[in-house]
Scaffold this active site. Structure first.
Site, PDB file in Angstrom:
ATOM      1  N   ASP A  19      62.358  37.134   6.537  1.00 23.41           N
ATOM      2  CA  ASP A  19      62.814  38.413   6.006  1.00 23.41           C
ATOM      3  C   ASP A  19      63.854  38.225   4.905  1.00 23.41           C
ATOM      4  O   ASP A  19      64.630  37.268   4.929  1.00 23.41           O
ATOM      5  CB  ASP A  19      63.421  39.233   7.148  1.00 23.41           C
ATOM      6  CG  ASP A  19      63.619  40.691   6.778  1.00 23.41           C
ATOM      7  OD1 ASP A  19      62.965  41.165   5.831  1.00 23.41           O
ATOM      8  OD2 ASP A  19      64.436  41.355   7.435  1.00 23.41           O
ATOM      9  N   HIS A  36      59.069  37.303  -3.086  1.00 18.55           N
ATOM     10  CA  HIS A  36      58.000  36.688  -2.293  1.00 18.55           C
ATOM     11  C   HIS A  36      57.607  35.330  -2.876  1.00 18.55           C
ATOM     12  O   HIS A  36      57.363  34.371  -2.132  1.00 18.55           O
ATOM     13  CB  HIS A  36      56.782  37.607  -2.239  1.00 18.55           C
ATOM     14  CG  HIS A  36      57.022  38.874  -1.478  1.00 18.55           C
ATOM     15  ND1 HIS A  36      57.495  38.881  -0.187  1.00 18.55           N
ATOM     16  CD2 HIS A  36      56.845  40.183  -1.827  1.00 18.55           C
ATOM     17  CE1 HIS A  36      57.602  40.136   0.233  1.00 18.55           C
ATOM     18  NE2 HIS A  36      57.213  40.934  -0.746  1.00 18.55           N
ATOM     19  N   SER A  64      52.230  41.742   8.335  1.00 21.21           N
ATOM     20  CA  SER A  64      52.045  42.486   9.573  1.00 21.21           C
ATOM     21  C   SER A  64      51.043  43.620   9.402  1.00 21.21           C
ATOM     22  O   SER A  64      50.729  44.043   8.275  1.00 21.21           O
ATOM     23  CB  SER A  64      53.394  43.057  10.052  1.00 21.21           C
ATOM     24  OG  SER A  64      53.735  44.206   9.308  1.00 21.21           O
ATOM     25  N   GLU A  66      51.728  46.511   9.968  1.00 17.93           N
ATOM     26  CA  GLU A  66      52.505  47.629   9.425  1.00 17.93           C
ATOM     27  C   GLU A  66      52.751  47.494   7.918  1.00 17.93           C
ATOM     28  O   GLU A  66      53.132  48.461   7.253  1.00 17.93           O
ATOM     29  CB  GLU A  66      53.857  47.739  10.148  1.00 17.93           C
ATOM     30  CG  GLU A  66      53.781  48.290  11.566  1.00 17.93           C
ATOM     31  CD  GLU A  66      53.257  47.252  12.557  1.00 17.93           C
ATOM     32  OE1 GLU A  66      53.555  46.056  12.392  1.00 17.93           O
ATOM     33  OE2 GLU A  66      52.536  47.647  13.492  1.00 17.93           O
ATOM     34  N   LEU A 130      52.313  18.737  13.355  1.00 21.59           N
ATOM     35  CA  LEU A 130      52.788  20.101  13.571  1.00 21.59           C
ATOM     36  C   LEU A 130      51.643  21.108  13.497  1.00 21.59           C
ATOM     37  O   LEU A 130      50.805  21.049  12.594  1.00 21.59           O
ATOM     38  CB  LEU A 130      53.821  20.447  12.488  1.00 21.59           C
ATOM     39  CG  LEU A 130      54.367  21.883  12.493  1.00 21.59           C
ATOM     40  CD1 LEU A 130      55.362  22.073  13.632  1.00 21.59           C
ATOM     41  CD2 LEU A 130      55.019  22.206  11.151  1.00 21.59           C
ATOM     42  N   SER A 194      60.531  43.316  15.268  1.00 22.08           N
ATOM     43  CA  SER A 194      59.522  43.935  14.405  1.00 22.08           C
ATOM     44  C   SER A 194      58.079  43.690  14.838  1.00 22.08           C
ATOM     45  O   SER A 194      57.225  43.333  14.016  1.00 22.08           O
ATOM     46  CB  SER A 194      59.720  43.494  12.950  1.00 22.08           C
ATOM     47  OG  SER A 194      60.957  43.955  12.460  1.00 22.08           O
TER      48      SER A 194
END
Length: 250
Positions: A19, A36, A64, A66, A130, A194
């Site tokens: 964020d 971004h 997301s 949303e 990973l 969120s």
């Protein structure tokens, strides 16, 4: 990158809400999309830092369910951005031994983005390093609703025998192959999750960093891991250790 040392245990699975891109950009007189773009370098630095720290699973919130509410221009940029980041970085991630995964819903997601996600998964599927999961078009409530509906269908058809348990639910999640989240990090100073990995974060330790995502790097990640390593995780258990008064007998 050197291997860091920590006071205690390193988290097996770290989840990050990346964020602060927009605020980082606006503070510099730039548009949100520039923020971004700046976040890409931060992501790669954090992935490298996670590998050096010995983290086994890293899951990030890339887009997301949303986020479709944002302006059409920003949504278009983010779709193109996720696609291009994968295209640019998948070979490097493959060289690092990273296994790339996607967690998210297909509806509404651009087919070209899905193609890049699946291509990256296929390219890196045999890697043993990973496990890096990109949550693109992901929402935890939707994930749980989808899982419940599928379980009801499978229960009615006889595919599920007996009672539904937490282990049953786990098998229907988009992250079914991942362990629960140990450390949940959110950057930019906001203190909320969120709608990200609700089920998986039931016993997570939380670190809310004031650093905006484009400025967040491996040293910030290591600082969060160090904070985690000092915490006492009891998972519902209790410790009875009453303090002795100064006058009590030894």
């Amino acid at each position: 990158m050197r291997k860091p040392k920590f006071t205690g245990t390193v988290p097996q699975h770290i989840a990050i809400v990346m964020d602060g891109n927009g605020r980082w950009a606006n503070a510099r007189g730039l548009t949100r999309v520039e923020g971004h773009r700046a976040g890409e370098a931060a992501l790669m630095d954090v992935i490298e830092g996670a590998i050096a720290a010995g983290v086994k699973y890293l899951t990030v919130f890339a887009f997301s369910t949303e986020n479709w509410k944002r302006s059409p221009d920003e949504v278009k940029f983010l779709m193109n951005y996720n696609r291009e980041v994968l295209r640019r970085r998948r070979d490097q991630l493959n060289e690092w031994g990273v296994r790339v995964r996607w967690a998210g819903r297909r509806p509404k997601l651009w087919p070209s983005v899905i193609d890049e996600l699946l291509t990256a998964e296929k390219l890196t599927k045999k890697n043993k390093g990973l496990v890096f999961t990109m949550c693109v078009n992901y929402g935890a409530r939707t994930e749980l609703v989808d899982a419940i509906n599928q379980m009801i269908e499978d229960k009615d058809s006889g595919k599920i025998k007996g009672s539904i348990t937490d282990k049953t639910v786990q098998k229907y999640l988009l992250t079914r192959d991942l362990p629960d989240v140990d450390l949940f990090i959110r950057t930019s100073g906001e203190q909320r999750i969120s709608n990200f990995l609700l089920w998986q974060s039931a016993y997570s330790e939380f670190v809310f960093s004031e650093v905006l995502w484009p400025d967040f790097g491996h040293k910030d990640l290591w600082q969060a891991i160090e904070a985690f390593s000092k915490r006492n995780r009891r998972f519902g258990k209790a410790e009875d250790k009453p303090k002795k008064s100064k006058g009590s007998a030894k």
